[in-house]
Design a protein around this motif. Sequence first.
Motif, mmCIF file in Angstrom:
data_model
loop_
_atom_site.group_PDB
_atom_site.id
_atom_site.type_symbol
_atom_site.label_atom_id
_atom_site.label_comp_id
_atom_site.label_asym_id
_atom_site.label_seq_id
_atom_site.Cartn_x
_atom_site.Cartn_y
_atom_site.Cartn_z
ATOM 1 N N TYR A 266 18.807 45.058 25.291
ATOM 2 C CA TYR A 266 18.229 44.092 24.643
ATOM 3 C C TYR A 266 19.038 42.867 25.399
ATOM 4 C CZ TYR A 266 15.752 41.293 21.436
ATOM 5 O OH TYR A 266 14.953 40.329 20.380
ATOM 6 N N LYS B 206 20.502 39.915 27.235
ATOM 7 C CA LYS B 206 21.192 38.513 26.980
ATOM 8 C C LYS B 206 21.351 37.674 28.466
ATOM 9 C CE LYS B 206 24.578 35.336 25.039
ATOM 10 N NZ LYS B 206 25.982 35.203 24.120
ATOM 11 N N GLN C 9 22.075 41.058 23.667
ATOM 12 C CA GLN C 9 22.018 40.113 22.726
ATOM 13 C C GLN C 9 22.774 40.574 21.588
ATOM 14 O OE1 GLN C 9 18.422 37.911 21.847
ATOM 15 N NE2 GLN C 9 17.659 38.850 23.923
ATOM 16 N N LYS C 10 23.245 39.608 20.561
ATOM 17 C CA LYS C 10 23.703 39.919 19.249
ATOM 18 C C LYS C 10 22.529 40.017 18.605
ATOM 19 C CE LYS C 10 26.719 38.525 15.629
ATOM 20 N NZ LYS C 10 27.839 37.419 15.302
ATOM 21 N N ALA C 11 22.166 41.350 18.192
ATOM 22 C CA ALA C 11 20.850 41.735 17.238
ATOM 23 C C ALA C 11 20.912 42.736 16.324
ATOM 24 C CB ALA C 11 19.448 41.597 18.337
ATOM 25 N N SER D 53 19.370 46.114 17.497
ATOM 26 C CA SER D 53 20.285 46.616 18.464
ATOM 27 C C SER D 53 21.107 47.789 18.008
ATOM 28 C CB SER D 53 20.725 45.890 19.768
ATOM 29 O OG SER D 53 19.824 45.103 20.329
ATOM 30 N N SER E 250 24.582 46.290 20.204
ATOM 31 C CA SER E 250 24.508 44.738 19.954
ATOM 32 C C SER E 250 25.580 44.211 20.742
ATOM 33 C CB SER E 250 24.347 44.447 18.483
ATOM 34 O OG SER E 250 24.626 43.087 18.444
ATOM 35 N N GLU E 251 25.389 43.242 21.391
ATOM 36 C CA GLU E 251 26.579 42.642 22.287
ATOM 37 C C GLU E 251 27.110 43.431 23.180
ATOM 38 O OE1 GLU E 251 28.399 38.970 20.243
ATOM 39 O OE2 GLU E 251 28.301 40.616 18.586
#
Length: 333
Positions: free
Chosen positions: A152, A154, A179-181, A184, A188-189
């Motif tokens: 995902y 970023k 992304q930070k999400a 995810s 995430s990140e």
Amino acid sequence: MVRISAQFFAIFALALLGSVHDSSAETCPALEGFAPLEAMAVYDGACLYGAEDAGFTRFDLPVGPMKGGAPTELKPVEGQLQRRLYVAPAGASAADAFLNYRTALLGAGFSSLFECAGRSCGSNNALLGKLIIYPADRKLRNLGSASEFALYIKDGEHYMAAVSADGTRHLALYVAQNQKAPLSGNASERAAVHLDLVTSAALEIRMIDAAAMAKGILDEGHIALDNVYFDFGTANLSPEAAPAIAEMTKLLTSNPELKVYIVGHTDWFGDAETNLSLSQKRAQAVMAALVSAGISKERLAAAGMGMLAPRASNQTEPGRAMNRRVELVERPG
């Protein structure tokens, strides 16, 4: 500072011999039935979040930066497509993961066809990854949304297209920072690594010499030639076709009364009209090569049959390979 992990190289060496187990890695989601890609390392501590063994297919390998929402250059390849999507451990950057993979691939004999990072990939918002590598229609869903959003993107886009020393494996390596999400999950990140590997068989030379051509025409009125090779998807004769052209020239020189149709055939990939046109152009390319070799064009005529006269089922790759051919057919004197 970018680091090259010593443990990564240890894993790479072991991967050449078989499976790798790292008891220090975090608990990864259970994704059964998919082994690591043959002779390719897995980044230390990374988890497999998505995978696909797609079978034989045609794949457009990006070998140029993006422009106007599409790669400026593609290299069509065909073979067995395998995809793997890994999520690197917390703290690993996209640059670090990419450099480790790149170094290992070059050490294994792969050659780079194209590389880019960030803006040099053609955009400042990772369009190569979002539109080409992992768009909606290529998302992996082995683990549901956990796989779908494991990449995902970023930023931190890194890409490498590479080919093995023997030319039988083409690889698209893509790494980016997620992304930070919440959707995810653990990805995430983190940095995510996506691999497309296309493996084709080494070129098999199936030579039919002038004597065999003469016998086939005498016995059956035609002879199929499997060793007239073209660049993928084009009517450009490849260098490997030279021996076949030489034998056809020898046949026609030794039999000055013989006139032939040169007939092109394809498999059933693509639409019928395109294949018909391609087979006609390929037949014309062979005819032009023979005329250049000194054969009178009055003795030759080109025709294309497309996919309309298969020798074998197009349901299998061996059958499709038999159907991609050029034939010499005896013409009335």
